[in-house]
Design an enzyme around this catalytic site. Sequence first.
Site, mmCIF file in Angstrom:
data_model
loop_
_atom_site.group_PDB
_atom_site.id
_atom_site.type_symbol
_atom_site.label_atom_id
_atom_site.label_comp_id
_atom_site.label_asym_id
_atom_site.label_seq_id
_atom_site.Cartn_x
_atom_site.Cartn_y
_atom_site.Cartn_z
ATOM 1 N N ASP A 333 0.857 -1.181 0.000
ATOM 2 C CA ASP A 333 0.000 0.000 0.000
ATOM 3 C C ASP A 333 0.890 1.227 0.000
ATOM 4 O O ASP A 333 2.077 1.128 0.317
ATOM 5 C CB ASP A 333 -0.781 0.061 1.333
ATOM 6 C CG ASP A 333 -1.991 -0.822 1.304
ATOM 7 O OD1 ASP A 333 -2.411 -1.186 0.202
ATOM 8 O OD2 ASP A 333 -2.510 -1.130 2.393
ATOM 9 N N ASP A 608 -5.051 -3.655 4.885
ATOM 10 C CA ASP A 608 -5.581 -3.245 6.185
ATOM 11 C C ASP A 608 -7.090 -3.400 6.313
ATOM 12 O O ASP A 608 -7.599 -3.657 7.383
ATOM 13 C CB ASP A 608 -5.157 -1.804 6.520
ATOM 14 C CG ASP A 608 -5.433 -0.840 5.380
ATOM 15 O OD1 ASP A 608 -6.163 -1.218 4.455
ATOM 16 O OD2 ASP A 608 -4.916 0.293 5.409
ATOM 17 N N ASP A 612 -9.554 -6.455 2.167
ATOM 18 C CA ASP A 612 -8.211 -6.914 1.799
ATOM 19 C C ASP A 612 -7.964 -8.361 2.220
ATOM 20 O O ASP A 612 -7.011 -8.989 1.779
ATOM 21 C CB ASP A 612 -7.135 -6.035 2.467
ATOM 22 C CG ASP A 612 -7.058 -4.669 1.823
ATOM 23 O OD1 ASP A 612 -7.464 -4.552 0.661
ATOM 24 O OD2 ASP A 612 -6.602 -3.720 2.492
ATOM 25 N N ASP A 706 28.356 -31.502 19.886
ATOM 26 C CA ASP A 706 27.801 -30.743 18.756
ATOM 27 C C ASP A 706 26.624 -29.848 19.162
ATOM 28 O O ASP A 706 26.346 -28.862 18.505
ATOM 29 C CB ASP A 706 27.273 -31.705 17.675
ATOM 30 C CG ASP A 706 28.414 -32.408 16.954
ATOM 31 O OD1 ASP A 706 29.580 -32.094 17.272
ATOM 32 O OD2 ASP A 706 28.133 -33.258 16.090
HETATM 33 P P1 ATP Z 1 -3.490 2.923 0.089
HETATM 34 O O1 ATP Z 1 -4.328 1.814 -0.446
HETATM 35 O O2 ATP Z 1 -2.151 3.037 -0.496
HETATM 36 O O3 ATP Z 1 -3.495 3.031 1.572
HETATM 37 P P2 ATP Z 1 -5.035 5.264 -0.025
HETATM 38 O O4 ATP Z 1 -5.017 5.381 1.439
HETATM 39 O O5 ATP Z 1 -4.650 6.463 -0.783
HETATM 40 O O6 ATP Z 1 -4.146 4.171 -0.573
HETATM 41 P P3 ATP Z 1 -7.822 4.950 0.135
HETATM 42 O O7 ATP Z 1 -7.750 5.202 1.586
HETATM 43 O O8 ATP Z 1 -8.659 3.873 -0.396
HETATM 44 O O9 ATP Z 1 -6.438 4.728 -0.489
HETATM 45 O O10 ATP Z 1 -8.270 6.333 -0.522
HETATM 46 C C1 ATP Z 1 -8.622 6.428 -1.896
HETATM 47 C C2 ATP Z 1 -9.109 7.814 -2.209
HETATM 48 O O11 ATP Z 1 -10.279 8.086 -1.466
HETATM 49 C C3 ATP Z 1 -8.125 8.914 -1.865
HETATM 50 O O12 ATP Z 1 -7.313 9.238 -2.948
HETATM 51 C C4 ATP Z 1 -9.035 10.088 -1.535
HETATM 52 O O13 ATP Z 1 -9.353 10.811 -2.712
HETATM 53 C C5 ATP Z 1 -10.281 9.431 -1.019
HETATM 54 N N1 ATP Z 1 -10.306 9.429 0.446
HETATM 55 C C6 ATP Z 1 -9.391 8.941 1.298
HETATM 56 N N2 ATP Z 1 -9.766 9.083 2.578
HETATM 57 C C7 ATP Z 1 -10.976 9.690 2.546
HETATM 58 C C8 ATP Z 1 -11.922 10.107 3.543
HETATM 59 N N3 ATP Z 1 -11.690 9.931 4.842
HETATM 60 N N4 ATP Z 1 -13.046 10.685 3.139
HETATM 61 C C9 ATP Z 1 -13.307 10.855 1.833
HETATM 62 N N5 ATP Z 1 -12.477 10.486 0.844
HETATM 63 C C10 ATP Z 1 -11.318 9.920 1.184
#
Ligand code: ATP
Length: 864
Positions: A333, A608, A612, A706
Amino acid sequence: MDDVYLTIEEVLNKYNTNRKTGLSIEQVHNASSLYGANKLKDKKQKPLITRFIDQFKDIMIIILLIASAVSFGVAIMEKDQSELVEPILIVAIVIANAILGVIQEGKAERSLEALKKMSALNARVIREGQECIIPSVDVVVGDVIKLEAGDFIPADARLIESVNLKCEESILTGESLPSEKDAGCEVPVDASLGDRKNMIFSGCSVVSGTALAVVVATGMKTQVGDIANLLDREEDQKTPLQEKIASLSKYLGLVSILACVVVFIIGMINGMRLKDIFMVSIALAVSAIPEGLPAIITIVLAMGVTKMAKKNAIIRKLPAVEILGSASVICSDKTGTLTQNRMTLVEIYTPGSGEIEKVSDNNSNDAKKLLEYATMCCDGVITVEDGLEHHIGDPTETAIIKACMINGILKEEINEKSPRVASIPFDSDRKLMTSVNIIDGKKVVIVKGAFDEMKSRCVNQDLAAAKEHNDEMSSRALRVIAVAYKYTDNVSAEDLEDGLIFLGLLGMIDPPRDEAREAVALCKRAKIRPVMITGDHIITAKAIAKDIGIMDDGDLAITGRELDKMDEDEFLDAVDNISVYARVSPQNKIRIVNAWQKRNHVVAMTGDGVNDAPALKAADIGCAMGITGTDVAKNASDMILTDDNFATIVQAVSEGRLIYKNIKKVIEYLVGSNIGELLTVFIAMVLWGLSPLESMQLLWINLITDGFPAIALGMSKGSDDIMLKGPNSKDENLFYGELGKRVLLEGMIIGTVTTIAFYIGSRFGVVGGRTFAFIVLSLTQVINVFNIKTDKSILKEDVFDNSYLNWACLSSLALMCVVLFTPLGKIFGLCKLQSTYYIVAILLSLFPTVLFEILKIRNQKRED
Ligand code: ATP
C-alpha cells in the site's frame, strides 16, 4: 428472559450499565471475578509426562532404543556385566536429551505464546464515560462496546445502536453472506441464531457499518463457546524446512538400517560374534542419526521470530519465516506504509476564485465554506492537552479539521451549529464519504471523496478547470479530496449522493517515510520487486513512486479500471512491467497476487481493510497493518507489521533469509558430522571388523559436543551480503544443491580424518584407538563449526564475532576434558594418552578446516 426479546432499556437495566458512560471500574472488577476472562477454554495443555514421551516418538530415537535393548538382552544372555554399561548409558543419554528437549521446547513454546499475545485482538469499550481500547480477553458482561467495519466481535452482545450494520456469522450459522443487523428490530419468538438481528455474536466480524452494543455473555458462555470443542483449533504448524527434516530423519533411519544389514552380513561372513555385530550396529544407528536436529531447529525458529517481533514484525504463522526468505515481490500500500500518513492540507481550489490558494489563517470566504462543509463530513477529532495537539482518527480527516482550525473555525462549534443527522462512512471501495447535517434549519448532504468518483455526481457545472487542477495537484504528489453538497428532504433517498453542487478541491501532502527510499533500494539490490498498490489517484501515486524509487524509467502505472479491461493473458504479459497500480479495488489486489504467482514469484502483500482479507490470504505472505489494520485483515495475515512500515517488511525478509541460512548451516554441521561418523564406523567394520567409536561416545559427540555449537550457529548474525543475493528458491530441494555436496564432502573428510586417528591410536590397543578417534572427532567438530559459520575465507572474517558460539565451543571443549581426564573416562571406554598425541590430535583436527579454506579461496578466485 432471553436478552434478545428485551428492549434496549430493559437490557441496560438488567446489566446495570449505561449506554453513555458504560460500566464503572468497580463493576468491571465484580463482573470479571464473577464470569472470569473472556476467552474460550485453552487447548488442553499436554501433561509433562506426555510431552516427555513425545520426545521418544522420533524414528531415530526408536531405532536407537531398539538397538540398545537388543544389546542389553545379548549382554544378559551372555551374563557379561561389563557389556551392560553401554546400553544403560545410551538410554541415560537419550533420557537426558529428552528432558533437555522438553525444557527447550517449553521455552520455544512460551516465546511463540508471547508472540500470539502480541497479536491478540483488542476491543473498544466505554468505561467510566471514557472510550478506551482494551484486550478482548478483558471484556466483561455489561460492557458497552463500539464496533466498526473490520472489527472482530469480542463477546455476545445486544445492539443499542446500529448504522448500516452487516456482520459475517458463517462460523455460527454457516451462512457465507453477511447478515444485516438492526438495533431496533423486533425478533420473533423462537428465532434461530441467524434471525436474531438485534444481537451480535463473539468470533464473528463486522463487514460494514457501525454499532454500539452491550455485552451479555463472555468466554465459554457465548454461542461460539457452546461449539468451541467442535471448532478445529489451530494445530502446531511445521515449516517446510521442518517437514524436510522429518523426511530426512526417515531417510537416514533407512540408511542406518541398510548399513546394519550390510554390517550383519559382513560380520557373519567374517565369523564375528553376534554380540560384537550388535555393538557395531548400535554404533551405526547412533552415527547416522542427527539426534539433536529437530529440537535445535525449533529453538532457532523460536528465537528468530522473537527477534523479528522486536523489530516490529509479528509472525502469526511459523511457515511464513521461511517463505519470507523466498519473497521475490512485495506489493505494498502507499498511504502510511510508504508514506508517513501525516497528512497536511496545503492547498485549496474553489471554482469561485478559479485558482489555488495556500492554506493560511485567512483564506477566502469560498475556501472557508469548503473547509467548513468538509469538516462536517469528517469523523476525526483534534484534542488539545497541555498545549499538545492529539489527532485522533483518519489523518486525511484530521488534516481537514486542522486547516479549518487554522482559519479559526473549530469542529466542536460546527458540530453544535450544524449537527449531523446521518452518515455513510468512508469506504475505500467507493472512495467516498457522506454526511447529512442541518445547516440553517435545512438538511444538507455533504459528500467528500476522490474527484474521479465525484465528477459524475455533480450537475450543472463545467468541471474541466477543476479536473485540470486535480491532475496538476496530483502530479505534485498531493492527495486530492473533492467536496460537494446539495439540499435534501429524504435522507434515505437512493440518489442521496447524486445531483451535487461542486464546492472545490483540497490538496494535502503526505511525505514519503524517511526510510522508504533506502528500503526500496535495498529491495532492488536483493532482487525483490517492489510494487505500489494504492487507492489514491494515479498521478499522485506515480509522483510518489518515482520519488522513492519504485517506478523507474520504462515502468508502467495503471489504474484498477485499466486492469479490469485487460484479459488474463494480456495482464500476465504486462505484469512484469507494471510498478504502480492506482485506484485499485480489493478484487484487483487478488488478481495482481495471482498474476505474479503464475509467473512463479513468491508474493508478499500488505493490507488493512476488511476487503483486503482475501488478497492477504491469497498472497504467500499476507502482511497486515498493526496500526491501521482491521481485526479481519490481521486474522487473515501471516505477519503483522506493528509500525505499518514498508521498511519493516524488507527487514523481515532479510531476517527470514538469515534464519533459513542459519538453519541450513546447522543441518550442514550436524548431518556432515553424522555422515563422517557413519563412514568411519562402516570403513572400520569392513577393514578391521570392529567399531572405531563406541555408541555412547558417538552419542556424546552428537548431543553434547555438537549440541551447544549447533544452537549457537543458528544464532549467527547476518552479514551485509544477505540482501545482495537473490531470494531463496521456493522449491529448493535441500540436498540436491550446494548443501548436499558440502555435507557429503564434509562427511567424507571428517570420516577420513577420524579413521586415520583410530588407526594411529590403535598402537595402544582398541581403547587407545577409540580415545584418539574420540578426541580428533570432537576437536574437528569444535573447529569446523567456524568454517561452516561463514561462506567466506575465515582469514577475511572476524570468525569470533558470535560470542554464543565462542562460549558454546569452550563449553564443549571443557566437557570433552571432563570425560577424558576424570574417572568418567573409564565408563565411557576412554584412556589416557601421551601428551604428544594431543598435539597430533589438534593438527589432525585442523585438517578439514584447512582443506575447506583452500576450497573457499579457490571458489572465490573463480567467482572473481
Ligand atoms: P493505500 O491503499 O495506499 O493506503 P489510499 O489510502 O490512498 O491508498 P484509500 O484510503 O482507499 O487509499 O483512498 C482512496 C481515495 O479516497 C483517496 O485518494 C481520496 O481521494 C479518497 N479518500 C481517502 N480518505 C478519505 C476520507 N476519509 N473521506 C473521503 N475520501 C477519502
